[in-house]
Design an enzyme around this catalytic site. Structure first.
Site, PDB file in Angstrom:
ATOM      1  N   SER A 295      -3.922  -8.980   7.175  1.00 21.52           N
ATOM      2  CA  SER A 295      -3.309  -7.676   7.414  1.00 21.52           C
ATOM      3  C   SER A 295      -2.712  -7.705   8.818  1.00 21.52           C
ATOM      4  O   SER A 295      -3.399  -8.012   9.794  1.00 21.52           O
ATOM      5  CB  SER A 295      -4.382  -6.587   7.292  1.00 21.52           C
TER       6      SER A 295
ATOM      7  N   ASP B 138      -7.665   3.223  12.584  1.00 28.06           N
ATOM      8  CA  ASP B 138      -6.361   3.867  12.457  1.00 28.06           C
ATOM      9  C   ASP B 138      -6.428   5.203  11.726  1.00 28.06           C
ATOM     10  O   ASP B 138      -5.738   6.153  12.075  1.00 28.06           O
ATOM     11  CB  ASP B 138      -5.365   2.917  11.802  1.00 28.06           C
TER      12      ASP B 138
ATOM     13  N   ARG C 298      -0.270   4.513  17.166  1.00 30.35           N
ATOM     14  CA  ARG C 298      -0.728   5.460  16.143  1.00 30.35           C
ATOM     15  C   ARG C 298      -0.496   6.923  16.512  1.00 30.35           C
ATOM     16  O   ARG C 298      -0.004   7.692  15.692  1.00 30.35           O
ATOM     17  CB  ARG C 298      -2.197   5.225  15.786  1.00 30.35           C
TER      18      ARG C 298
ATOM     19  N   ASP D 169       0.815  -1.217   0.000  1.00 30.62           N
ATOM     20  CA  ASP D 169       0.000   0.000   0.000  1.00 30.62           C
ATOM     21  C   ASP D 169       0.850   1.269   0.000  1.00 30.62           C
ATOM     22  O   ASP D 169       0.660   2.153  -0.837  1.00 30.62           O
ATOM     23  CB  ASP D 169      -0.910   0.057   1.241  1.00 30.62           C
TER      24      ASP D 169
END
Ligand code: ARG
Length: 425
Positions: A180, A129, A100, A20
């Site tokens: 993922s 996220d 994060r 990505d």
């Protein structure tokens, strides 16, 4: 006089090295007519980070940087969460959720230092996220734009690979995994693929830190964690720096299969999803910390603190790390930790972790008071009077309720009371 050419946009991208964010480099450069700086923040994820930086440059990034944030992550994010026994919905130690805000802060600071006008991240439009990144950046640096390519483009994995080939990108050709994964020192998250069916048990291949059940030792092992003011400082008497301590706990507890979490989770965006985690160190440390608090904190404080702990966990999950409420709750929690000093013995065995012994110089256990043996100083003769006064309000209230029920029953059966109309036919 010549007109100054409008300066090109400059975007700092949170870059993991995966498909990505690799595709995001030329995509941002093209769609946003921007120079891209790739930034990898090391929070203890595994994998070859410097090789990823070279690939970022080869794929068109103007610059690629790596910032080591491991100590900051453990000391300023994981340990305050540990002091709050932070578990979202009582089970998830918030590993991804804690990293994060730190990654977002590092991203924003780097963008400001470089004079960039935007930041970018690889989050989808369905998860937590994106909320955590966007809210943190908007809070800390409202002047920065936030670009989320994966949220904007309409590409599936095949489209992304085709895009990468068309742009001659160097991508690491990994065997296709439907899962993922997100990883840092506080834990590992695995989602997607077959895990999306909550009625299917997680296949063994998704686990990495907790070994195969057949490798879990047949015999239990004990381990002693030493805390000073709610911070773990040593394992089995050996003092370790915070990063080493967390790594040691991940390894020791992970060997016994501790910290596997299988959870149907409530996301901020309003959807439920089945989530799988491996957080051996975090689970073992929270278990030990809770056991020590039970020894040294008085009952009313424990009860009140557990509601604060819960609120803290929700805030972290919901992307509100940088909020006045989270800071105030952290200050409260810290103020309770002065006496959270001592040792906890954990017993690790085939996926379970239990506290089996604990000691503290600030223990509230009083042998003199609690013992059933000789030498008790508990004044048992006073118990009768205490119980009488303690039960008095309840005795009175119970009598009043009984009287009221009797009066209502009498009224209902008396002839002048309104009777229910019965429909005939
Ligand atoms: N559901 C977890 C959270 O919101 C993890 C999300 C990221 N996980 C991943 N495998 N990409 O904190």
């Amino acid at each position: 006089m010549t007109q100054p050419t409008p300066t090109k946009s400059h975007v700092v991208l949170a870059y993991s090295g995966g498909l990505d964010t690799s595709v995001a480099i030329p995509w941002i450069a093209e769609k946003h007519d921007a120079a891209v700086t790739a930034l990898t923040v090391d929070v203890g994820q595994q994998g070859e980070l410097t090789g990823a930086l070279d690939r970022a440059r080869e794929n068109g990034a103007r610059d690629a940087r790596l910032i080591d944030a491991k100590s900051t992550f453990v000391e300023e994010y994981c340990f305050p969460a540990l002091q709050a026994n932070a578990l979202y919905e009582g089970i998830y130690p918030l590993s991804t959720a804690l990293a994060r805000p730190l990654i977002a802060k590092t991203l924003a600071e780097t963008a400001m230092a470089l004079g960039a006008d935007a930041v970018a991240h690889g989050c989808t439009g369905k998860g937590n996220d994106q909320v955590r990144f966007d809210v943190a950046v908007h809070t800390l640096a409202p002047e920065l734009r936030v670009i989320a390519p994966v949220r904007e483009w309409n590409m599936n994995r095949e489209d992304e690979i085709a895009y990468a080939h068309a742009h001659h990108l160097k991508i690491r050709v990994t065997p296709e995994s439907p899962y993922s994964v997100d990883e840092n020192l506080w834990g590992r998250s695995i989602e997607g693929g077959r895990l999306e069916d909550a009625n299917v048990a997680a296949p063994e291949v998704v686990f990495d830190w907790t070994g195969h059940p057949e490798s879990w030792p047949a015999e239990p092992e004990t381990l002693v964690v030493t805390f000073e003011r709610g911070i773990p400082v040593a394992v089995d008497g050996v003092r370790l720096d915070p990063v080493e301590l967390v790594r040691t706990m991940n390894r020791r507890a992970g060997q016994h299969g501790v910290g596997r979490i299988d959870h149907v989770e409530d996301r901020v965006v309003g959807i439920k999803s089945r989530e799988t985690y491996e957080c051996p160190g975090a689970v073992a440390l929270v278990t030990a910390h809770q056991a020590l608090e039970a020894l040294v904190l008085p009952r009313d404080l424990l009860q009140f603190k557990s509601s604060v702990d819960r609120r803290f966990s929700d805030l972290v999950y919901e992307g509100l790390w940088f909020s006045p409420l989270r800071e105030a709750l952290t200050a409260f929690v810290r103020s309770t930790q002065e006496v959270v000093t001592g040792d906890v013995t954990l017993r690790l065995h085939k996926g379970s972790c239990r506290a089996v012994a604990r000691r503290s110089e600030y223990s509230l256990l009083s042998h003199e008071l609690a013992t059933y043996g000789t030498g008790s100083r508990f004044p048992q003769e006073l118990a009768v009077g205490f119980i009488h006064l303690y039960g008095l309000p309840n005795q009175l209230a119970h009598a009043r309720v009984a009287a009221a029920r009797a009066a209502h029953a009498a009224a209902a059966s008396s002839t002048d009371a309104p009777r229910p109309v019965l429909r005939t036919a």
